[in-house]
Every structure is written in structure tokens, then in C-alpha cells.
Design an enzyme around this catalytic site. Structure first.
Site, PDB file in Angstrom:
ATOM      1  CG  ASN A 218      -1.094  -4.900 -13.130  1.00  0.00           C
ATOM      2  OD1 ASN A 218       0.110  -5.096 -13.119  1.00  0.00           O
ATOM      3  ND2 ASN A 218      -1.938  -5.609 -12.400  1.00  0.00           N
ATOM      4  CB  ALA A 283       1.626 -10.093  -6.620  1.00  0.00           C
ATOM      5  CG  ASP A 315      -7.098  -6.551  -0.409  1.00  0.00           C
ATOM      6  OD1 ASP A 315      -6.000  -7.118  -0.187  1.00  0.00           O
ATOM      7  OD2 ASP A 315      -7.202  -5.328  -0.514  1.00  0.00           O
TER       8      ASP A 315
HETATM    9  N1  CTP Z   1      -3.353  -6.265  -2.976  1.00  0.00           N
HETATM   10  C1  CTP Z   1      -3.871  -7.536  -2.825  1.00  0.00           C
HETATM   11  N2  CTP Z   1      -5.053  -7.886  -3.419  1.00  0.00           N
HETATM   12  C2  CTP Z   1      -5.733  -6.995  -4.167  1.00  0.00           C
HETATM   13  C3  CTP Z   1      -5.205  -5.698  -4.329  1.00  0.00           C
HETATM   14  C4  CTP Z   1      -4.017  -5.366  -3.739  1.00  0.00           C
HETATM   15  O1  CTP Z   1      -3.247  -8.346  -2.170  1.00  0.00           O
HETATM   16  N3  CTP Z   1      -6.863  -7.346  -4.734  1.00  0.00           N
HETATM   17  C5  CTP Z   1      -2.091  -5.942  -2.297  1.00  0.00           C
HETATM   18  C6  CTP Z   1      -0.954  -5.558  -3.203  1.00  0.00           C
HETATM   19  O2  CTP Z   1      -0.205  -6.697  -3.564  1.00  0.00           O
HETATM   20  C7  CTP Z   1      -0.140  -4.623  -2.333  1.00  0.00           C
HETATM   21  C8  CTP Z   1      -1.184  -3.966  -1.459  1.00  0.00           C
HETATM   22  O3  CTP Z   1      -2.324  -4.820  -1.473  1.00  0.00           O
HETATM   23  O4  CTP Z   1       0.752  -5.342  -1.486  1.00  0.00           O
HETATM   24  C9  CTP Z   1      -1.601  -2.606  -1.952  1.00  0.00           C
HETATM   25  O5  CTP Z   1      -1.995  -2.685  -3.318  1.00  0.00           O
HETATM   26  P1  CTP Z   1      -2.481  -1.419  -4.110  1.00  0.00           P
HETATM   27  O6  CTP Z   1      -2.783  -1.820  -5.518  1.00  0.00           O
HETATM   28  O7  CTP Z   1      -1.505  -0.303  -3.890  1.00  0.00           O
HETATM   29  O8  CTP Z   1      -3.790  -1.010  -3.315  1.00  0.00           O
HETATM   30  P2  CTP Z   1      -5.274  -1.523  -3.329  1.00  0.00           P
HETATM   31  O9  CTP Z   1      -5.531  -2.238  -2.049  1.00  0.00           O
HETATM   32  O10 CTP Z   1      -5.575  -2.267  -4.586  1.00  0.00           O
HETATM   33  O11 CTP Z   1      -6.058  -0.144  -3.273  1.00  0.00           O
HETATM   34  P3  CTP Z   1      -6.255   0.954  -4.436  1.00  0.00           P
HETATM   35  O12 CTP Z   1      -6.094   0.245  -5.744  1.00  0.00           O
HETATM   36  O13 CTP Z   1      -7.623   1.437  -4.201  1.00  0.00           O
HETATM   37  O14 CTP Z   1      -5.191   1.986  -4.194  1.00  0.00           O
END
Ligand code: CTP
Length: 413
Positions: A218, A283, A315
């Protein structure tokens, strides 16, 4: 040449380790030492072998009241201990005058004498005051080395213009010693309000492989996470930076641990999380990975569609949030393109965060690959919208809020 360093100095005083390298301006380091002492600073001196041709170590020994560290490889039994002790003792590591040679060694991480070894080992802020011939100063190698050092957080007191010892005129003259000492004092007096705290910051994107040559990633540049790591280190915290593949120099004094995939990030984070007081998950982990990674490079499909089956990644934030101790402060980020506040608040609760930093990555001046950001800091009790700021300033504001929340957690737990 080197006497054993005595570390029994007055520990209530701030300590500057003054590195002196071999240039005609080396004699001015005596004045710098005196001016620092007048401001109540305890000064230890490390000299390169060449510096000893300009000023005798005895001069610095007499002025500083401490033995001077020079190249000690003749005493292999003790040098290791001595340079580490000095590196730890420093509140500021100042190299003045700094030759082109020491700048080049620092930029490359070369440690082949007492000074280069000690400065590589220190976690203290580092400042250099270069002095050299104009041609050497202007040389692109020197300028590139300086940019590298600055990007790592090294403070540079640029040389002044003037008539140089070699007869040339131009840039390269050691800056006025009073200016150097003023700059050193500014760094020394900077807030050290995170001393004693251990902070883990994650930064940058992940890469999820598809085959031996391709991956899904990304647009995260890692800049926000790196700015937080640098600010926390500057404010006295012991910082561990878990970093995805980015093209940034790690801030000086920060322990960096690389990761590639989201699973890899989770493994590294779980290894280190328990030791931390504050966890900051900046991250951008990929939410999905390929169900199978092809062993060989995937070939063109002769016009047919190429379909990848993806499976959900763990996550990381939710896992850390679930396992965190009540006294640990946990901060996450939310990169959104719509409904920024609502989405971020949902993530705060779902991932058991204490604070979330939300930003609309489509807003001009915010998001990927820029040096500025527009964020809203959301905790369970408060929502604070910040204006457009540099990522360095945003980092400090996040840490200011983090310290307030950390204190509240300490009272509760
Ligand atoms: N995050 C994480 N692990 C993942 C995805 C996200 O630890 N697999 C963490 C990111 O580092 C950030 C927070 O969760 O601190 C939110 O990330 P974001 O990408 O905004 O949200 P998502 O949980 O991935 O939800 P979505 O993509 O559906 O908005």
C-alpha cells in the site's frame, strides 16, 4: 595514552561528551569545553589520533578534570567497557570540530577508533560542528553524508564563511564557539518528559507476496511513524521501531526491527509488546494475503482473467489490544476516506485502543508520502481536531496527549 575513565562524576549535572577531530580548529574545542563548564555542564573528551597532533590530550584532561579517551585499541581488555560507559553517560554527544572524515564514517556507521565507536554506540542526541577546507565542504560526498546524518536526527551546526587556515576563503570555518555552545544548550534543555518510558512504534507498509517477484502493498511511506519514533527518542524514551520496507533513515538512537508481512509484524510486535509502556501502531498492515503463494513467477494467462484468492490477515492492533496490560497505553491510527470520526471511534472500541489518530487520507496535505498531516486525536473522553501541521509537530502533539493519558492509566491501575 588513554587513562581509565572515571565515571564517578557528579551525576546531577548534564554531561556532554565532546569529540575532537584532527583539524586546525581543534584548539577551539578547548574554548567550547570551558563555555559548557561555565553553564554547569560536565564535559568528557574523546579525541581522534589526528586531533592529538593539534592539541595535546593533557590540555583537555586538565581543563575537563577527566581522563581523555583516545584510540585505545592497544588496550583491548578495557576499550569495549570504556566506550560504552561514555556513550551511556552522554546527555549530548558533540563533535567539534568535525572533519569530513568523521562525517563520512558516521554516515556509513564505520567504527574503527574510539570516537567513531563511541558515537555509534550512543543513544544520546548527536551534534556536529563541521570545519574543513571549502572544497571538501562543497564536495557532494560531504553534502550527501550531512543529509544522511540530518535525516537520522543528527544536529548540524553549519560552518561559517571566512578565511580558512589553508588560505582559501569560503564556507568551512568552524562556527563561532558561542553559537555552538548555545545550540548544544538548546538540545540539552529540550524536554525529556519521556525519560524512563519504553515505547514501541510500528511504521510503514507490509508486503504480501504473490509469487517470487510480486507482492501486494500500500502507499504508506512510514513518515508519520518515523516522526513519532524520532520525537519519542528526543524526549528521552527508549524506542523500539518496527519498520516495514520504507526508504527512510532510522532516527538515531532508536532500535529498529524490520518486518515484511502482516504476520511477520504481528510476530515481532508480540515479541516486544510486553516490555513496553506505550504501544503506537502507525503501520499500515495489509488486511489480506494471497491464499497460496506461487513457487514460480506467474506467467501471462494468454488473455484469460487472472484471479487471486485472498484470505484475511490477523488484525495486529486487535491482538495487541486484547492482550495489553491495564497500565500499557495503546495508540492506533485510522486512515479513512469517508466518515472519518465515526469509523475511527468504531476502531478505538473494537481494537481496545486508548487513543486513535484519525486522518482523511484524501485531504490535501494529509496522508501518504507528504511531510504534513491533518489529524483528529480521539480518546474515550475527548476529541481533539488539529490543524495542518508538519508530521514532526503532529508526532509531538500525539506524544503530549499520550503522556496525559498514561498518567491517568497509572492512577487507575
Ligand atoms: N491494523 C492492524 N492490523 C490489520 C489492519 C489494521 O493492526 N490487519 C491497525 C492499523 O495499524 C491501525 C488500525 O488498525 O492502527 C486501523 O487500521 P485501518 O487500516 O484504518 O483499519 P482496518 O482495521 O484495517 O479496517 P478497514 O480497512 O476496514 O477500515
Amino acid at each position: 595514552m588513554t587513562a581509565r575513565l572515571q565515571m564517578s562524576a557528579d551525576t546531577s549535572k548534564k554531561c556532554v561528551v565532546l569529540g575532537v577531530t584532527g583539524g586546525i580548529a581543534a584548539y577551539k574545542a578547548c574554548e567550547i569545553l570551558r563555555l559548557l563548564q561555565k553553564r554547569g555542564i560536565d564535559v568528557y573528551v574523546v579525541m581522534t589520533r589526528n586531533a592529538c597532533s593539534f592539541v595535546a590530550p593533557l590540555t583537555f584532561e586538565t581543563l575537563s578534570g577527566h581522563p581523555v579517551a583516545v584510540d585505545t585499541f592497544e588496550r583491548p581488555a578495557t576499550w569495549e567497557v570504556e566506550h560504552i560507559a561514555l556513550a551511556k553517560r552522554a546527555d549530548l554527544f558533540l563533535i567539534a570540530p568535525a572533519t569530513a572524515n568523521i562525517l563520512a564514517k558516521m554516515a556509513c556507521g564505520i567504527a574503527d577508533d574510539m570516537l567513531s565507536t563511541t558515537v555509534l554506540a550512543t543513544r544520546a542526541p548527536v551534534m556536529v560542528a563541521p570545519a574543513m577546507n571549502t572544497g571538501m565542504w562543497d564536495n557532494s560526498a560531504t553534502q550527501q553524508n550531512l543529509r544522511t546524518l540530518q535525516a537520522r536526527g543528527v544536529h548540524v551546526v553549519a560552518p561559517a564563511n571566512g578565511r580558512l587556515a589553508c588560505g582559501d576563503s569560503g564556507a568551512g570555518k568552524l562556527e563561532d564557539v558561542c553559537v555552538i555552545v548555545d545550540r548544544a544548550m538548546e538540545v540539552l534543555c529540550e524536554q525529556q518528559d519521556m525519560k524512563g518510558l519504553r515505547v514501541m512504534v510500528t511504521a510503514g507498509p507490509t508486503r504480501e507476496p504473490l509469487d517470487p517477484v510480486r507482492y501486494i502493498s500500500n502507499r504508506s511511506s512510514g513518515k508519520m511513524g518515523y516522526a513519532i519514533a524520532a520525537a519519542a527518542q528526543r524526549r528521552g524514551a527508549e524506542v523500539t521501531l518496527l519498520t516495514g520496507p520504507v526508504s527512510l533513515d532510522a532516527p538515531a538512537g532508536v532500535k529498529t526491527i524490520p518486518f515484511t508481512t502482516t504476520q511477520d509484524l504481528l510476530d515481532r510486535a508480540l515479541e516486544h509488546a510486553a516490555d513496553q509502556d506505550i504501544l503506537i501502531q502507525a503501520a499500515a498492515p495489509a488486511d489480506y494475503r494471497a491464499k497460496t503463494i506461487a513457487d514460480q513467477k506467474i506467467k501471462k494467462q494468454s488473455g484469460a482473467e487472472l484471479v487471486f484468492e485472498m484470505v484475511e490477515n490477523p488484525d495486529v492492533a486487535a491482538t495487541l489490544g486484547r492482550d495489553k496490560r491495564p497500565d500499557q497505553l495503546f495508540i492506533g491510527f485510522a486512515a479513512e476516506t469517508q466518515h472519518v470520526q465515526e469509523n475511527a471511534q468504531g476502531k478505538l472500541i473494537k481494537k481496545n485502543l486508548d487513543m486513535i489518530v484519525a486522518n482523511d487520507v484524501t485531504a490535501p496535505g494529509a496522508g501518504f508520502d507528504v511531510d504534513t498531516n491533518i489529524v483528529t486525536i480521539i480518546s474515550r473522553e475527548e476529541i481533539r481536531q488539529l490543524p495542518l501541521m508538519s508530521k514532526a509537530d503532529v508526532a509531538d502533539r500525539i506524544l503530549d496527549e499520550a503522556l496525559i493519558l498514561k498518567q491517568k492509566l497509572a492512577v487507575r491501575s
